[in-house]
Design an enzyme around this catalytic site. Structure first.
Site, short mmCIF file in Angstrom:
data_model
loop_
_atom_site.label_atom_id
_atom_site.label_comp_id
_atom_site.label_asym_id
_atom_site.label_seq_id
_atom_site.Cartn_x
_atom_site.Cartn_y
_atom_site.Cartn_z
CE LYS A 1 -4.11 -2.00 2.14
NZ LYS A 1 -3.56 -3.27 2.71
CD GLU B 1 -4.80 5.58 4.30
OE1 GLU B 1 -4.37 5.13 3.25
OE2 GLU B 1 -5.94 5.31 4.74
CG HIS C 1 -12.89 -4.50 8.17
ND1 HIS C 1 -12.81 -3.14 8.07
CD2 HIS C 1 -12.71 -4.78 9.49
CE1 HIS C 1 -12.56 -2.62 9.24
NE2 HIS C 1 -12.50 -3.58 10.13
NE ARG D 1 -8.80 -9.58 -5.39
CZ ARG D 1 -9.87 -8.94 -4.96
NH1 ARG D 1 -10.94 -8.87 -5.72
NH2 ARG D 1 -9.90 -8.33 -3.78
#
Lengths: 495, 170, 495, 170
Positions: free
Chosen positions: A116, A200, A235, A292
């Site tokens: 990430k 973040e 999630h 994907r």
């Protein structure tokens, strides 16, 4: 074009890929573990190769066995589906070095976007807005508080690797920061073998809005509009739709351009998904790229009329994209509900077992991509998804009504499913109003209880079922009698 | 025929009187109803009560029937049958009274030790199955008297992972 | 809007209409004959009313019984589906005089368009091109030869009433004309109680291309593009598609305008279909108007995203059409195959019986509007359609491949179906090339034989089926065992 | 086990030797094949021959099995069983040898009279069912010796509508 493709996956997604292969005149090879010898993906393939134990590491994650199966059957390409090896750069490399085409992006792209922190850097360089946060991984946890103060609380501590909510912590108070970073890093190290974390800004309430992209190896990149996937539990998405209730033509234009820029910046080839967070002000930020096919790809297929798997295969075969951006237009509204083997009354805990009876919904505007059948034992070793139910309607309102109708028609006996939960979500006012933020279920459905309003009818059904012989004595005017069945000798079991 | 039927924690008494092979009178606390019906398949019956049609989808297992109506499942037990049979099985809808995984799982974490006092609802063991984790909780207040799980081990439904001596005043 | 609608029909079309009603929040009432007490349309309704004997004249065609059923259940409107009373002006009038809304055009429109001679006059007056022919019915057969000579041979002698190929004769030679007229008139008189005939130029080869129209009661009329329905056997369509292989944007524009003009000329309200003949030069002529929903309506729904039944209901409820012509755009290509209970090896003779097993196709781009289920005895008293299988693809080629895949996945045991025949038609070169003229089957498939190339595999399957116990002893790691079944006690029946 | 299987007019001899509960060797004129298989449901089996997978969908009726493979039905008869049973039923795929409707029908038209000479394939009776008409044809050359149908009458499968004395030299 390929003449034979191996599908390195199982269940509904393997079946779905095989269907497009069949339509393209391409032969298919299934692989299966001990738990899957009677799985629908085995029954749907032209050939099937047994690759080992039920445990994923000994079968669907065993790169050697899958490469061997492809070579021994003469397959020329491998489609990884999603999950398992789909975002594994090593596997993509092994395919290439074995002379097989990996149906997905180049290994280096998978590797870059799988981290990430690297992905954020690529996007920043490419002019794609990212969530305010640290540019590099955090080496010294004790020195992070200055960065944190600059970004502002609340914060999200995130692992560079992996996903699924692991190695993730929300921090509201500066005093909790160090401990949150330490524990997130430990969790990430344990889960992904990589403890690198970063921080973040935590945006809440926010929506999860992603763009489908297609990129060929000649530098042509297009997007196929957005999907909103904010309705999640643990999630994990359970309801997805397109268009997003928040979308305007202007925002779609801007986000679509950002998604295409993201693909270009990373050198993307094949189908991919650029995920964004959209905050309550309608500002959007890059989140990550899924390299994907997505579980929720059918909503895009139903509104655009485009078969994404067909394009994945043709791009992998080196063909030029036959579509340009202006060819893409979406019609109506599509919604997907994921039907898992899980118990909505017990915190969505998995509920494997034998499907004793299944009746799929059908009729106008309904698609069910299913991986199970009556009599099939859903294994407990794998992801509990049994099917993706998708509807299309002229408007969002029509699509919601249609999905409720479809869910009520969908009967699965033997395992538990979230069907009654999903019906209540779709009927709820916040959903109908499009208030689909990622905290939707926590906010509106944390104390959900199944509404058993037909209890008396259920009692009557119990009694009536006892009264009726299990198999009806069938006698019809046309003189044809069904094969006599041992059920007919049983009669009532209680009278 | 008289039946005692249990759904969740409610027991209802119903009497059914078949009139012919496709209709019956049903007497219960909710009043008298005339129903007509037919079997559509082993797992589906069609019932019409006062003109309103309904499909019920049924799976039978050890005296319990799972019955789906309008998308919602009901777990209906025949109380007399359960008593007769002796070999009573937990109805699928009930809250567990024992610390056992609901399905074959891997133990991820054991959060208590022998001798610990635990409160009802307190997390005891985290297990993982089908890529998901869940926490098994204490069914009542009490003291941990034994632990039969180790991290990384495989456990099956019915295996009691934690013994708890119930507090007498609970 | 209505709160309750009675559906005066049976089988797949009744089920299809009920699905839209449910999505609109409208309660449904089914009617059924003795042969249909367990029919899917009964199981799909909120209420069901028994209306009599299996014989259509004593149930589904009995106007009094249907009106009574609507009144006694409090239904406010009646949807006639297609067939039975759908194009019966007397029934539409009886609905109105009983205070019920008939979901279809006004009775006078049904009456006008139901007479082909009147319809031709209306269209001529409205500027819609009609096939050259006699303007009036033929009173004096001996005087017809002058008209015939003017029109030119070959000619088609047609009955003014009815349809389905009855009272129709092709005449190539003037010497056959009188006898053809006389016998056609006799046949029409017997079948429809009206022996009036007329003659038209016989156009061959030609295509059957029809336009879907929607008209509200405020004078708004739009069309939803065309359907090509040239593939027919016994004057009955079996494969329909949209767009038509012959269509160009210019021709669509012209024919669409003609279809709208036809609707306006006849004072049309509700959904209807304007049928045209397109000759080999691409010239089109008005054929007739079907004043009801068509069997093949789903192909239009799949390409336009519009639910036609929803619009039928809202127009009947007096709502204004929410669409204008420029809202209508079609995406991709859709094909429908009609799955009849019939034997393609015996001249498509009906094949009723018990459906011993059925597995419907599913997945991307597939819709199956089905009216039967495993265990259901298909009655011999009614139309033998059991389902409409419809696919959507990005291109005609994709749609053809998808339909072949869907047909191969569609298993029906117990009755015969045209599935193997349809597969061969779809694979054939003339079909793939779009050479779809109304004589397609006579020209290319008159001597069709089923290709039994897997005979050896079938023999092996016979043996293996004998080896395997009928019900597998199911034992699964999760500790859940299926209910013991008497099948388990049977074992092999031959070993 | 040795089997004589008939499809259409072809009889084949096959020998099956089960190796375990999921595989067997099959010997026939077409050669030896090793197959593995499993039952998916009462009506579906999965067969793998030399690595190629196939689904067969099966309905059993009086010694005949209807087997659908790749969308095409095969009507397979066990010749031994038919002989044993004595109560031989017409296989669904065969050409009829008698003038009988394939399903319950209404007689629309009788086209011959007693004493008429008829040729194989000549139309004899038109019947109607499910909104469609079909013509029953003469199965061989011969002379009509009896008619058991009248226009407008209902007729059932198995009822012989026209007796025909077969020409001896046919």
């Amino acid at each position: 074009m390929f003449t034979k493709i191996l599908i390195a996956n199982r269940g509904e997604i393997a079946v779905r890929i095989m269907r497009t292969c069949r339509e393209m005149g391409i032969a298919t090879v299934a692989v299966y573990s001990d738990a899957d010898s009677r799985s629908l993906h085995v029954l749907s393939a032209d050939q099937a190769v047994h690759i080992g134990d039920a445990e994923p590491s000994k079968s669907y994650l065993d790169i050697d066995k899958i490469i061997d199966a492809a070579k021994s059957t003469g397959a020329e390409a491998i489609h990884p589906g999603y999950g398992f090896l789909a975002e594994n750069a090593v596997f993509a490399e092994r395919c290439e070095s074995s002379g097989l085409t990996f149906i997905g992006p180049p290994p280096q792209v998978i590797r870059d976007l799988g981290d990430k922190i690297t992905a954020r850097k690529i996007m920043t360089a490419g002019g794609v807005p990212v969530i305010p946060g640290t540019e590099e991984g955090i080496d010294d946890i004790s020195a992070v508080s200055a960065d944190a103060a600059k970004i502002g609380y609340p914060l999200l501590v995130k692992a560079a690797a992996g996903g699924g909510g692991k190695g993730m912590r929300v921090v509201y108070d500066p005093t909790d920061l160090e401990e949150a970073c330490a524990s997130a890093s430990r969790e990430a190290a344990g889960a992904f073998g990589n403890g690198t974390i970063f921080i973040e800004k935590y945006l809440s309430p926010s929506r999860h809005v992603e763009f489908q992209i297609l990129a060929d190896s000649f530098g042509n990149v297009i997007h196929l509009n957005e999907r909103e996937c904010s309705i999640q539990r643990r999630h994990q998405k359970i309801i997805e739709e397109t268009p997003s209730p928040v979308m305007t033509p202007e925002l779609r234009q801007k986000m679509g351009e950002a998604a295409v820029a993201a693909a270009r910046a990373s050198g993307y080839v094949n189908a991919g998904t650029v995920e964004f967070i959209v905050d309550s002000q309608g500002t959007f930020y890059f989140l990550e790229v899924n390299t994907r096919l997505q579980v929720e790809h059918p909503v895009t297929e139903m509104t655009t009329g485009i078969d994404l798997v067909r394009y994945q295969i043709s791009i992998a075969a080196g063909e030029k994209l036959s579509l340009v951006q202006k060819d893409i237009s979406a019609k109506g509204h599509a919604i997907e509900c994921r039907i898992y083997a899980e118990d909505p009354e017990q915190g969505f805990f998995p509920s494997p077992g034998i499907i004793h009876y299944m009746k799929e919904p059908s009729g106008p505007g309904i698609r069910n991509d299913c991986g199970v059948y009556t009599g099939f034992p859903v294994p407990f070793e794998y992801d509990p998804i049994v099917s993706k139910l998708v509807v299309h309607g002229n408007t969002r309102k029509d699509a919601i009504s249609r999905m409720i109708r479809a869910l009520q028609e969908y009967i699965i006996l033997g395992i538990k499913t979230p069907v009654p939960f999903l019906i209540d979500v779709l009927k709820s006012e916040p959903f109908v109003n499009g208030e689909t933020y990622t905290d939707f279920i926590d906010t509106h459905f944390s104390d959900w209880l199944m509404d058993r309003k037909n209890m008396h009818t259920a009692q009557i059904a119990f009694l009536v079922d006892d009264m009726l012989p299990l198999k009806k004595q069938v006698s019809h005017g046309d003189g044809i009698l069904s094969t006599p069945s041992p059920w007919q000798t049983l009669g009532n079991w209680r009278l | 025929m008289n039946y005692q039927l249990k759904i969740d924690d409610t027991v209802a008494s119903l009497e059914i009187q078949a009139l012919d092979n496709c209709s019956a009178d049903i007497v219960s606390d909710s009043g008298n109803i005339h129903v007509t019906y037919s079997r559509i398949s082993e797992n589906q019956i069609y019932i019409s009560c006062n003109g309103e049609g309904r499909n019920a989808y049924i799976h039978r297992s050890n005296g319990t029937k799972t019955i789906i109506i309008d998308g919602v499942p009901y777990y209906v037990e025949d109380v007399d049958k359960l008593t007769q049979g002796g070999n009573r099985k937990k109805a699928p809808g009930n809250t567990p009274q024992e610390v056992t995984p609901p399905m074959p799982s891997i133990v991820v974490k054991v959060m208590v030790q022998t001798g610990d006092e635990v409160a009802m609802g307190q997390g005891l063991v985290v297990v993982s199955a089908m890529k998901m984790e869940t926490t098994l909780k204490a069914p009542y207040d009490g003291m941990v008297t034994g632990i039969h799980a180790e991290e990384g081990g495989k456990v099956m439904p019915g295996e009691i992972l934690v013994d708890i001596k119930k507090n007498e005043d609970a």
